[in-house]
Design a protein around this motif. Structure first.
Motif: not given
Length: 293
Positions: A105-128
């Motif tokens: 997939m093209m045009r994805v932010p190359y950003d550490r904060d976005f990569t390791f963003k978590r939900n309200e339960l503390g789980e990684l949102i984009n771990e896959r």
């Protein structure tokens, strides 16, 4: 019983979508690289006279060629959030479109904060998802009409001059709130950056603010020498510059490594810059490569 059947069907559809993730060896054997790009998003990815155009399309084609593969495009309709797009096209798929599953997939932010963003339960949102391969630096930009606005030394001029922005965009929220809201009465909202730019050309606003790439493209196609890109800064805006990269399923890092190797050559030999300039865009190296040049 009906509810059970429905839930089972949705679960089966989800499993079928997950099963479409192709390992790198299968991609090579197929001879095709499936790449997801956003539809109707000039100058990055769009169709002109029925033919695919845009810098993301061009970069994807160069990557596929470097891998010895044929490019197959999947046109994405953007969801409410980028997380939705990553889920629907990279790691899960959509049960209504089970065959629309991309390798890359093209045009994805190359950003550490976005990569390791978590939900309200503390789980990684984009771990896959594995996000990698920055190929462009993006930023916000103002373009103005010199017939009605001599210069843009700072955003303070928009206390007195109307400026157009895309509705519900970062520039929209920024100009409506910065400086205690003093610019809000002169901030006009449009459905797209193209409509805001057209309004400037029709003298309905004196300037527009949006993504540098989008405004560069509109500027280069306008043929109007009186329109100019400003060099002002954006105080209290937060992040104003960011890098754009790509994404694959987290299990497909072999594909990511292969793509990254091809991409590095394309960036360092100036090929990516040439592709951007062909669309009338300025090209800025992503941070990863700025110390290399």
């Amino acid at each position: 019983m009906r509810l059970f059947v429905l839930l089972f069907s949705l679960l089966l559809a989800g499993q079928q979508a997950l099963a479409q993730i192709r390992p790198y060896d299968d991609i090579v054997a197929s001879g095709v690289l499936k790449v997801a790009v956003y539809q109707d998003f000039p100058p990055y990815s769009y169709k002109q006279d029925g033919q695919p155009r845009g810098v993301d399309v061009a970069v994807a084609g160069a990557l596929a060629e470097g891998l010895g593969l044929k490019l197959e495009l999947l046109w994405m309709e953007p969801g409410e959030k980028l997380d939705d797009d990553l889920r629907n096209y990279i790691w899960k798929g959509h049960y209504l479109r089970p065959n629309e599953h991309a390798d890359l997939m093209m045009r994805v932010p190359y950003d550490r904060d976005f990569t390791f963003k978590r939900n309200e339960l503390g789980e990684l949102i984009n771990e896959r998802v594995a996000m990698f391969g920055p190929y462009q630096r993006e930023c916000w930009q103002v373009v103005y009409d010199t017939r009605r606005l001599k210069d843009v030394p700072s955003i303070a001029v928009f206390q007195y001059h109307p400026i157009g922005v895309e509705l519900e965009s970062v520039p929209s929220f920024y100009l409506s709130s910065v400086m205690g809201g003093r610019l809000s009465s002169h901030t006009q909202h449009f459905r797209t950056p193209s409509e805001a730019f057209a309004a400037m050309r029709a003298a309905k606003v004196d300037a527009v603010m949006g993504l540098r790439g989008e405004l560069d493209w509109l500027l280069s196609h306008s043929g109007d020498a009186k329109l100019k890109a400003a060099e002002n800064a954006y105080p209290d805006m937060g992040r104003q510059v960011w890098d754009i990269g790509m994404a694959v399923h987290e299990s497909n890092r072999q594909l990511a490594y292969a793509v990254e190797e091809v991409l590095e050559g394309l960036i360092l030999d100036g090929k990516v810059k040439t592709l951007y300039e062909a669309e009338g865009l300025r090209y800025e190296l992503p941070g990863l490569y700025q110390d290399v040049q």
